[in-house]
Write a protein that holds these residues in place. Sequence first.
Motif, mmCIF file in Angstrom:
data_model
loop_
_atom_site.group_PDB
_atom_site.id
_atom_site.type_symbol
_atom_site.label_atom_id
_atom_site.label_comp_id
_atom_site.label_asym_id
_atom_site.label_seq_id
_atom_site.Cartn_x
_atom_site.Cartn_y
_atom_site.Cartn_z
ATOM 1 N N GLN A 164 4.622 129.313 8.547
ATOM 2 C CA GLN A 164 5.474 128.807 7.456
ATOM 3 C C GLN A 164 5.710 127.298 7.562
ATOM 4 O O GLN A 164 6.827 126.813 7.343
ATOM 5 N N LEU A 165 4.674 126.538 7.903
ATOM 6 C CA LEU A 165 4.810 125.083 7.979
ATOM 7 C C LEU A 165 5.119 124.522 6.595
ATOM 8 O O LEU A 165 4.500 124.916 5.609
ATOM 9 N N GLU A 171 10.156 124.780 11.865
ATOM 10 C CA GLU A 171 8.872 125.480 11.903
ATOM 11 C C GLU A 171 7.801 124.644 12.599
ATOM 12 O O GLU A 171 6.940 125.176 13.299
ATOM 13 N N VAL A 172 7.858 123.336 12.397
ATOM 14 C CA VAL A 172 6.903 122.428 13.034
ATOM 15 C C VAL A 172 7.175 122.361 14.535
ATOM 16 O O VAL A 172 6.249 122.402 15.353
ATOM 17 N N ALA A 220 -1.384 121.605 8.328
ATOM 18 C CA ALA A 220 -1.159 121.876 9.751
ATOM 19 C C ALA A 220 -1.754 120.780 10.626
ATOM 20 O O ALA A 220 -1.139 120.359 11.609
ATOM 21 N N LEU A 221 -2.928 120.304 10.272
ATOM 22 C CA LEU A 221 -3.534 119.220 11.047
ATOM 23 C C LEU A 221 -2.690 117.950 10.966
ATOM 24 O O LEU A 221 -2.499 117.254 11.962
ATOM 25 N N ASP A 222 -2.160 117.667 9.792
ATOM 26 C CA ASP A 222 -1.392 116.441 9.588
ATOM 27 C C ASP A 222 -0.003 116.469 10.217
ATOM 28 O O ASP A 222 0.559 115.420 10.511
ATOM 29 N N THR A 253 -4.194 131.117 4.155
ATOM 30 C CA THR A 253 -2.896 131.751 3.908
ATOM 31 C C THR A 253 -2.913 132.524 2.595
ATOM 32 O O THR A 253 -1.894 133.040 2.168
ATOM 33 N N ARG A 254 -4.053 132.595 1.974
ATOM 34 C CA ARG A 254 -4.217 133.226 0.660
ATOM 35 C C ARG A 254 -3.950 134.727 0.720
ATOM 36 O O ARG A 254 -4.287 135.390 1.703
ATOM 37 N N SER A 255 -3.392 135.268 -0.326
ATOM 38 C CA SER A 255 -3.178 136.705 -0.437
ATOM 39 C C SER A 255 -4.536 137.403 -0.454
ATOM 40 O O SER A 255 -5.479 136.939 -1.096
#
Length: 189
Positions: free
Chosen positions: A44-45, A59-60, A91-93, A10-12
């Motif tokens: 956007q989690l 979002e989830v 996201a995995l969690d 998600t890095r710029s």
Amino acid sequence: MRLAVIVASTRSGRFGPTVAHWFADQAAKRAELTIDLIDLAATQLPAVLTDTDEPMPAEVAVLAPRLAAADAFVVVTPEYNSSFPAPLKTALDWYYEEWHAKPVAIVSYGRETGGLYAAAQLRQVFTELHAVAIRNTVALPCYWEQFAADGSWPRPGSGYEHAVKTTLDQLVWWAAALRTARLHTPYQP
């Protein structure tokens, strides 16, 4: 067969979407696959997980059915400090059953290792989620060296196509086998 391709970074200024689109284009050439490209930057989690008795954030809830519908996953991840990015772990969690008894292929990129340290750690995490990390990966060392003169990526002759084919062959086999198994015998962790 539904294949979810997940962009982990998600890095710029990230390179992940370039790799993910390239891989998704390769996978889309296979008639048996339908591709769902999931960009964690767009989902956007929330970074803070809720307790089990708290309501699921919107979002989830939006992403859950997309993951549940997938027969297989490809995680496209960079390697940061010999590991994978925190938003991917978040996201995995957030999810559990969505990963169960489904195969996962890892496409990693980074410096000289091509992200193989990140891939090794992801294998451990996916084992805990009752997912099957397939043996073959697509590792892209020093990926920035693979741009063509016209700016496209990867340049012709980069050699990545063989790794993609082998990985997709294994992923499709596991996806079919595990889908059949889930239909006949519901998975019990």
